[in-house]
Design a protein around this motif. Structure first.
Motif, PDB file in Angstrom:
ATOM      1  N   LEU A 178      70.058  52.933   7.532  1.00  0.00           N
ATOM      2  CA  LEU A 178      69.678  53.569   6.263  1.00  0.00           C
ATOM      3  C   LEU A 178      70.779  53.476   5.218  1.00  0.00           C
ATOM      4  N   SER A 179      72.039  53.670   5.642  1.00  0.00           N
ATOM      5  CA  SER A 179      73.077  53.589   4.609  1.00  0.00           C
ATOM      6  C   SER A 179      73.194  52.157   4.094  1.00  0.00           C
ATOM      7  N   ALA A 180      72.915  51.161   4.936  1.00  0.00           N
ATOM      8  CA  ALA A 180      72.920  49.766   4.464  1.00  0.00           C
ATOM      9  C   ALA A 180      71.786  49.527   3.458  1.00  0.00           C
ATOM     10  N   LEU A 181      70.692  50.242   3.627  1.00  0.00           N
ATOM     11  CA  LEU A 181      69.554  50.092   2.707  1.00  0.00           C
ATOM     12  C   LEU A 181      69.787  50.838   1.397  1.00  0.00           C
ATOM     13  N   LEU A 182      70.263  52.092   1.496  1.00  0.00           N
ATOM     14  CA  LEU A 182      70.235  52.991   0.332  1.00  0.00           C
ATOM     15  C   LEU A 182      71.530  53.054  -0.464  1.00  0.00           C
ATOM     16  N   GLU A 183      72.664  52.828   0.188  1.00  0.00           N
ATOM     17  CA  GLU A 183      73.930  53.129  -0.487  1.00  0.00           C
ATOM     18  C   GLU A 183      74.527  51.928  -1.226  1.00  0.00           C
ATOM     19  N   PRO A 184      75.376  52.209  -2.235  1.00  0.00           N
ATOM     20  CA  PRO A 184      75.919  51.138  -3.084  1.00  0.00           C
ATOM     21  C   PRO A 184      76.636  50.028  -2.313  1.00  0.00           C
ATOM     22  N   ALA A 185      77.261  50.380  -1.169  1.00  0.00           N
ATOM     23  CA  ALA A 185      77.973  49.347  -0.403  1.00  0.00           C
ATOM     24  C   ALA A 185      76.990  48.373   0.267  1.00  0.00           C
ATOM     25  N   GLY A 186      75.709  48.790   0.369  1.00  0.00           N
ATOM     26  CA  GLY A 186      74.700  47.922   0.976  1.00  0.00           C
ATOM     27  C   GLY A 186      73.769  47.345  -0.079  1.00  0.00           C
ATOM     28  N   LEU A 187      72.449  47.482   0.148  1.00  0.00           N
ATOM     29  CA  LEU A 187      71.477  46.958  -0.826  1.00  0.00           C
ATOM     30  C   LEU A 187      71.358  47.863  -2.053  1.00  0.00           C
ATOM     31  N   ASN A 188      71.824  49.114  -1.919  1.00  0.00           N
ATOM     32  CA  ASN A 188      71.769  50.095  -3.022  1.00  0.00           C
ATOM     33  C   ASN A 188      70.346  50.385  -3.496  1.00  0.00           C
ATOM     34  N   TYR A 189      69.359  50.307  -2.581  1.00  0.00           N
ATOM     35  CA  TYR A 189      67.975  50.581  -2.982  1.00  0.00           C
ATOM     36  C   TYR A 189      67.794  52.014  -3.483  1.00  0.00           C
ATOM     37  N   GLY A 190      68.650  52.914  -3.052  1.00  0.00           N
ATOM     38  CA  GLY A 190      68.555  54.306  -3.521  1.00  0.00           C
ATOM     39  C   GLY A 190      68.995  54.468  -4.962  1.00  0.00           C
ATOM     40  N   GLY A 191      69.707  53.463  -5.490  1.00  0.00           N
ATOM     41  CA  GLY A 191      70.218  53.572  -6.854  1.00  0.00           C
ATOM     42  C   GLY A 191      69.621  52.577  -7.819  1.00  0.00           C
ATOM     43  N   LEU A 192      68.679  51.782  -7.358  1.00  0.00           N
ATOM     44  CA  LEU A 192      68.068  50.767  -8.227  1.00  0.00           C
ATOM     45  C   LEU A 192      66.720  51.245  -8.764  1.00  0.00           C
ATOM     46  N   PRO A 193      66.220  50.606  -9.820  1.00  0.00           N
ATOM     47  CA  PRO A 193      64.857  50.922 -10.263  1.00  0.00           C
ATOM     48  C   PRO A 193      63.832  50.198  -9.375  1.00  0.00           C
ATOM     49  N   LYS A 194      62.619  50.743  -9.303  1.00  0.00           N
ATOM     50  CA  LYS A 194      61.567  50.146  -8.463  1.00  0.00           C
ATOM     51  C   LYS A 194      61.334  48.671  -8.766  1.00  0.00           C
ATOM     52  N   GLY A 195      61.418  48.331 -10.056  1.00  0.00           N
ATOM     53  CA  GLY A 195      61.070  46.973 -10.480  1.00  0.00           C
ATOM     54  C   GLY A 195      61.905  45.883  -9.847  1.00  0.00           C
ATOM     55  N   LEU A 196      63.077  46.245  -9.271  1.00  0.00           N
ATOM     56  CA  LEU A 196      63.998  45.237  -8.733  1.00  0.00           C
ATOM     57  C   LEU A 196      64.027  45.211  -7.205  1.00  0.00           C
TER      58      LEU A 196
END
Length: 504
Positions: free
Chosen positions: A144-162
């Protein structure tokens, strides 16, 4: 107002008078709208016959062969953080194995997501292990941290469109790319030009521009079109002041706190477009190519309805302008306004022809929108209603539950028995019969905002949302509803929605 406050307002382009009005709304709230009835098929919602459908599709095809400018407008500033709310909760929880059905589903089907391969690569780089091994060892939170956090894919900090939504042989797609593909299929002009406008948040604009630049060529080649992709941001002047629990301006370290005014602020962005017809659809309501057929068909259909009605409105306005009309023609125009545009006025029976003509001109010469409506299949969200306007007329409106007085049993029943809801599927005509652009902010009903409870650094505050883009911001438009199939509505509210068959 301190000097610092005044400087802050000047910087944002907001007047003291606007602030006073906003604070007054916190004080007195917004009035509920007076309902006439829920709209349904035959009462405000059009369900075209196969013959009519053919006629409307043809009208749209003909229109795209003219020199008119068509734009696809996509509100895309929404952050994806809400999509991952449940996963963020797990990341911060005091247990390490999935407990809820949401968490279990996510991990059981993790390889079905379009972002799986990228996530797997990030996990491997960060931990030296691939996802199956991490899961087998119970290291769910590392994934999950690889998916959501800035050091990983940062999906938690990006807009849906990307975010990667859909899998394809030739490379997986984001919603931005799906909108490019969609635009080519129904919004191209006779020269194959497709205009698409995304509203984005300032912090993500560069990422959007980069992706659009990379992908435009790919889809231009695939569909034989040429893209004109533009971006804008919500204007600082549409931010609204936050209030404390005493309805006084909320201060953060001495400074006034402002918040974005919600999607209603985008009426300004829409107004800045130089277009004849504008399609509006949310960024996350997209499907893979294999399911696009129905979406494209109904987009063309509602656009055909719009063009057909607009042509009649224009010819009626030209007739009224000429002064060479008969009493019968005036009555015919009144019938059209009441029966086709669902705009009714109990008072008109008492008007003389001359007064009636003034009334007809005023009501016909307005922006127009045709909105797709989907049959209710569960909890009603915003829905189609016939509602009273401040001038005593009744017209079609898209209302949210917060605009309806739920303490009134009759109104509550009307809301609960609504047969359709609003999937945000609009096509808009924004020029008058003389070819001039309407000034869209003039058609906003300012008394239809929302007040919500939020917090800042643990302190409670009240936030003010402007009248919603397809609610009060388009209140004074001519509105027509058309029934569209549920297959055209596939929003992604949580990450697990991407596991639904429509997105696989």
């Amino acid at each position: 107002m301190t000097l610092q406050d005044k400087a802050q307002l000047a910087q944002k382009g907001i007047t003291e008078e606007q602030i006073a009005k906003q604070l007054a709304y916190f004080e007195k709230g917004f009035p509920f709208l007076k309902l006439h009835a829920a709209a349904s098929v035959g009462q405000g919602i059009l369900a075209p016959t196969p013959d009519d459908q053919e006629k409307y599709l043809k009208a749209w095809e003909t229109y795209t062969q003219t020199d008119k400018c068509v734009v696809k407008f996509v509100p895309a500033s929404g952050a994806a953080s809400r999509m991952f709310k449940n996963l963020f909760a797990f990341l911060g929880a005091d247990y390490n194995e999935p407990q809820t059905s949401f968490e279990k589903t996510f991990f059981e089907k993790i390889d079905k997501f379009a972002f799986y391969n990228e996530l797997n690569g990030v996990c491997k780089t960060a931990t030296g292990k691939e996802i199956p091994q991490l899961v087998a060892e119970g290291q769910y939170k590392a994934v999950l941290s690889a998916l959501l956090e800035p050091a990983g894919l940062n999906y938690g900090g990006l807009p849906k469109g990307l975010l990667k939504f859909h899998k394809y042989e030739e490379g997986n797609r984001t919603p931005l790319e799906e909108h490019l593909a969609e635009g080519a299929l129904y919004a191209a002009n006779k020269n194959g030009k497709v205009n698409i406008h995304f509203t984005v948040s300032p912090e993500h604009r560069a990422l959007f521009e980069k992706l659009a630049k990379e992908k435009a060529e790919v889809y231009a080649k695939k569909y034989g079109v040429e893209y004109n992709i533009t971006f804008s941001e919500q204007k600082p002047s549409t931010d609204t002041i936050a209030a404390d629990m005493e309805n006084k301006p909320f201060r953060d370290h001495g400074k006034l706190l402002f918040r974005p005014g919600g999607h209603g602020a985008l009426i300004e962005n829409l107004n800045d477009l130089d277009a004849d017809v504008v399609f509006i659809k949310n960024i996350d309501n997209v499907v893979p190519d294999k399911l696009k057929g129905e979406t494209v068909l109904y987009k063309k259909l509602i656009a055909g309805v719009l063009i057909t009605l607009q042509q009649r409105v224009f010819s009626y306005l030209q007739l009224l302008d000429s002064g060479k009309y008969t009493h019968e023609q005036v009555l015919e125009i009144l019938q059209f306004l009441q029966k086709r545009l669902y705009c009714k006025n109990p008072e008109v029976k008492d008007l003389e022809d001359a007064e009636l003509v003034i009334y007809l001109k005023k009501k016909l010469n307005r922006p127009m929108r045709v909105c797709g409506m989907v049959k209710n299949v569960g909890e009603p969200g915003g829905g189609p209603f016939l509602a009273y306007n401040s001038d005593g007329t009744i017209s079609l409106q898209i209302l949210e539950s917060s605009q309806i007085d739920m303490s009134d049993p009759a109104k509550k029943e009307m809301f609960e028995n609504g047969t359709h809801f609003n999937p945000v599927d609009l096509v808009c005509a924004v020029r008058d019969y003389k070819g001039r652009k309407f000034n869209l902010p003039e058609y906003v009903d300012k008394a239809t905002g929302f007040i919500s409870s939020k917090s800042k650094d643990g302190k409670e505050l009240k936030a003010l949302e402007l009248p919603g883009l397809w609610n009060g911001a388009m209140s004074d438009w001519n509105t027509v509803f058309v029934e569209v199939p549920l297959a055209t509505f596939n929003p992604v509210k949580t990450v697990n929605d991407l596991l639904r068959e429509q997105h696989q």
